[in-house]
Design an enzyme around this catalytic site. Structure first.
Site, PDB file in Angstrom:
ATOM      1  N   GLU A   1      -4.612   4.847  47.026  1.00 24.50           N
ATOM      2  CA  GLU A   1      -3.221   5.322  47.098  1.00 24.50           C
ATOM      3  C   GLU A   1      -3.103   6.786  47.514  1.00 24.50           C
ATOM      4  OE1 GLU A   1      -1.081   4.433  43.504  1.00 24.50           O
ATOM      5  OE2 GLU A   1      -1.262   2.270  43.791  1.00 24.50           O
TER       6      GLU A   1
ATOM      7  N   GLU B   1      -4.487  -4.159  43.799  1.00 19.95           N
ATOM      8  CA  GLU B   1      -3.857  -3.911  42.495  1.00 19.95           C
ATOM      9  C   GLU B   1      -2.505  -4.600  42.487  1.00 19.95           C
ATOM     10  OE1 GLU B   1      -3.330   0.160  41.062  1.00 19.95           O
ATOM     11  OE2 GLU B   1      -5.297   0.711  41.826  1.00 19.95           O
TER      12      GLU B   1
HETATM   13  C1  BGP Z   1      -1.494   2.756  40.492  1.00 20.05           C
HETATM   14  C2  BGP Z   1      -2.803   3.488  40.324  1.00 20.05           C
HETATM   15  C3  BGP Z   1      -3.546   3.139  39.078  1.00 20.05           C
HETATM   16  C4  BGP Z   1      -2.707   2.777  37.866  1.00 20.05           C
HETATM   17  C5  BGP Z   1      -1.482   1.961  38.227  1.00 20.05           C
HETATM   18  C6  BGP Z   1      -0.490   1.772  37.106  1.00 20.05           C
HETATM   19  O1  BGP Z   1      -0.618   3.544  41.215  1.00 20.05           O
HETATM   20  O2  BGP Z   1      -3.659   3.251  41.416  1.00 20.05           O
HETATM   21  O3  BGP Z   1      -4.456   4.171  38.867  1.00 20.05           O
HETATM   22  O4  BGP Z   1      -2.509   3.848  37.046  1.00 20.05           O
HETATM   23  O5  BGP Z   1      -0.801   2.505  39.317  1.00 20.05           O
HETATM   24  O6  BGP Z   1       0.365   2.849  37.010  1.00 20.05           O
HETATM   25  P1  BGP Z   1       0.649   3.624  35.671  1.00 20.05           P
HETATM   26  O7  BGP Z   1      -0.663   3.760  35.008  1.00 20.05           O
HETATM   27  O8  BGP Z   1       1.207   4.930  36.086  1.00 20.05           O
HETATM   28  O9  BGP Z   1       1.637   2.801  34.935  1.00 20.05           O
END
Ligand code: BGP
Length: 470
Positions: free
Chosen positions: A168, A365
C-alpha cells in the site's frame, strides 16, 4: 440461495500480516517510524498499546505457522522489517540476528509446505532515515532501500520464490503527507507527497530491476490498495472528480508497476499546477522498463466522490479536485468506519482484466475489523464471528464471478491470520482467524478459522446468504 462456489485448481488460500504488526520489537537494533511514534506519543494509540510485544511472532514462529497450516493455509505473507534486517542502513550491512530470524520463518514455511510471500516495506521506514533525510520524498532513501532489498535477496533469494516491494504505497503518501494519520502526522503537504509518490515508484522499479538481474528464479510484485472511485452522479463535474481520484489514488501506482508509465491526467494536472515531481530521463527509463510479475490487491472499501464544493486547502492538495461523500445506501462497518461494498472486488478484477493486460494477481488483503470481539465468545471460549464469515462469503462470490468471466486471479488472502497490532488502532479492531489474548498471548481459533479450513480443503464454499450477487 444455496450454491456451491468452486475456485480454480491450486488457488492460494491464506492471509497476510506484516513484520511490524506481528513480531514485536524484541532484539531489533533500530526503531521504525511506528515504533518511534509510540515512544513519543503513546496517547495516539488505542489504550496506549504499542508495538513492543505485538502478537510476539518473534517467539511463536513454529506454533503460529503450524496453527495456520491447521486452518487450511497453503500460502502466507509477512514482511521483512528493514529495522530488524539491517545493522547499518548506509552500507546495507545485515544484522545476523535479524537474518537468522527470517531464515527460521522461511524454513518453517518450507517444512509445512506453505508458500511464502515476503514483502519488503510495510509502512516501516527506519526513524533514523526520517530524522536524517526527511523520509520518502528524499531520493537518498530510495538508494538505501535498494541496498536493503539487495541484502534480502542475497540472504533469502534462493529460498523464497515470491516477493513484493511495497505494501500500500499510496497509504504512505496519504498517511504521512496528505492527511496526517501516520507519523510524522503531516497534513496538507501535497507537493512533498507527490515527490514521495514518485520516489516510491522509482524505488519499486529499481528493486524489481535488481531482482530480475539477480536471476533468482522467483517472481516479484507489489501490493496496492485499490479503492474504486465511484462518482456521485453522471454530472460531468462528478465524473471528472472520479477520474482524477482514480488517477491519483489508484493508477499512480498501478500504471507504473504494470505499464511503466504515469497516468496522463495526473501528470497534466500536476504540471498545470506547477507541482510535478522532479525526475530524470534515466529514472523514468528505469520505471518504464521494469514491471511487476504479478500484482497483489488489498481491498477494504471503495471511495465515493463528487466535485469539490470549496478549496479546503490553500497549498496544493489532491483534494482541490474531488471531495468524498457518503453514499446513502452505504453499508458501514461501524468499528472501522469503512463502507462494506463487495461488488468493488468484481469491478477491480474487470479493470485489471480490461485495462492492465489481464496480469496475474491475487487478493492480498481483505477483511473486517471488529471491536470488542470478546462479546461474541461461546462457552468454550471460541469467538463466533459469523459476521466475518458472511463478509468473506460475499466478497468471494464477486471474486468468483469475475474469475468466471476471465479474471486472472490466483488466490485470496484475508487480513489477517492472528489478531495483530495496528498503527494508532493498536488492538482495538480485531481481524484475525485466530484471536489473541493480549495478556497471556494465548491463541484461539475463531469460528471463521474453522470455516476457512473447510473453504481451503474443498477449494470452495456454499453461498447461502440472502444477498443476491449481481
Ligand atoms: C491495511 C494495511 C494493514 C492493516 C489493515 C487494516 O491498510 O495494509 O497493515 O493494518 O489495513 O487496517 P487497520 O489496522 O488500520 O484497521
Amino acid at each position: 440461495m444455496n450454491q456451491f462456489i468452486t475456485f480454480p485448481k491450486n488457488f492460494w488460500w491464506g492471509a497476510a500480516t506484516s513484520g511490524p504488526q506481528s513480531e514485536g520489537t524484541f532484539e531489533k537494533k533500530h526503531l521504525n517510524i511506528m515504533d518511534y511514534w509510540h515512544t513519543v506519543s503513546p496517547e495516539d494509540f488505542f489504550d496506549q498499546v504499542g508495538p513492543e510485544t505485538a502478537s510476539d511472532f518473534y517467539h511463536h514462529v513454529d506454533e503460529d505457522l503450524e496453527m495456520l497450516k491447521s486452518i487450511g493455509f497453503n500460502s502466507f505473507r509477512t514482511s521483512i522489517q528493514w529495522t530488524r534486517m539491517i545493522k547499518d542502513f548506509e552500507t546495507g550491512e545485515v544484522d545476523p540476528q535479524g537474518v537468522a530470524f527470517y531464515k527460521h520463518v522461511i524454513q518453517k514455511c518450507k517444512e509445512l509446505d506453505i508458500k511464502l510471500i515476503l514483502n519488503l516495506h510495510h509502512f516501516d521506514l527506519p526513524i533514523e532515515l526520517m530524522q536524517k533525510y526527511g523520509g520518502w520524498h528524499n531520493k537518498k532513501v530510495v538508494d538505501l532501500f535498494v541496498k536493503f532489498a539487495k541484502a534480502c535477496f542475497e540472504e533469502f533469494g534462493h529460498d523464497v520464490a515470491y516477493w513484493t516491494t511495497f505494501n500500500e504505497p499510496m497509504v504512505i503518501i496519504e498517511g504521512g503527507y496528505f492527511y496526517g494519520f501516520h507519523y510524522p502526522k503531516k497534513k496538507g503537504h501535497g507537493t512533498e507527497g507527490i515527490q514521495a509518490l514518485y520516489n516510491i515508484n522509482l524505488a519499486s522499479a529499481k528493486v524489481i530491476q535488481l531482482y530480475h538481474d539477480m536471476h533468482l528464479g522467483g517472481e516479484i510484485g507489489i501490493i496496492l490498495n485499490l479503492t474504486p472511485a465511484y462518482p456521485r452522479s453522471q454530472d460531468p463535474k462528478d465524473l471528472e472528480a472520479s477520474r482524477f481520484t482514480e488517477a491519483m489514488f489508484n493508477n499512480s501506482f498501478l500504471d507504473p508497476a504494470i505499464k511503466g508509465t504515469f497516468p496522463q491526467l495526473l501528470v497534466d494536472t500536476l504540471k498545470k499546477d506547477g507541482v510535478l515531481w522532479e525526475s530524470t530521463e534515466e529514472e523514468l527509463d528505469i520505471i518504464r522498463n521494469n514491471h511487476v510479475d504479478y500484482l497483489g490487491v488489498n481491498y477494504y472499501h471503495p471511495k465515493r466522490v463528487k466535485a469539490p464544493e470549496e478549496r479546503a486547502y490553500k497549498d496544493w492538495m489532491p483534494d482541490w479536485y474531488f471531495e468524498e461523500w457518503q453514499w446513502p445506501e452505504c453499508r458501514m462497518n461501524p468499528y472501522r468506519g469503512w463502507e462494506i461494498y463487495p461488488k468493488a472486488i468484481y469491478d477491480i478484477a474487470k479493470n485489471i482484466q480490461e485495462n492492465y493486460g489481464n496480469i496475474k494477481w491475487y487478493i492480498s488483503e481483505n477483511g473486517m475489523g471488529v471491536e470488542n470481539e470478546e462479546k461474541f465468545k461461546d462457552e468454550s471460549g471460541m469467538i463466533i464471528d459469523d459476521y466475518r464469515i458472511d463478509f468473506y462469503k460475499e466478497h468471494l462470490a464477486y471474486l468468483k464471478k469475475a474469475i468466471d468471466e476471465g479474471a486472472n486471479c490466483f488466490g485470496y488472502h484475508a487480513w489477517t491470520s492472528i489478531d495483530c497490532w495496528s498503527w494508532a488502532n493498536a488492538y482495538k479492531n480485531r481481524y484475525g482467524f485466530i484471536s489473541l489474548d493480549l495478556k497471556t498471548q494465548e491463541r484461539t481459533i475463531k469460528k471463521s478459522g474453522y470455516w476457512f479450513k473447510e473453504l481451503s480443503d474443498h477449494n470452495g464454499y456454499t453461498y447461502d446468504l440472502d444477498i443476491e450477487i449481481k
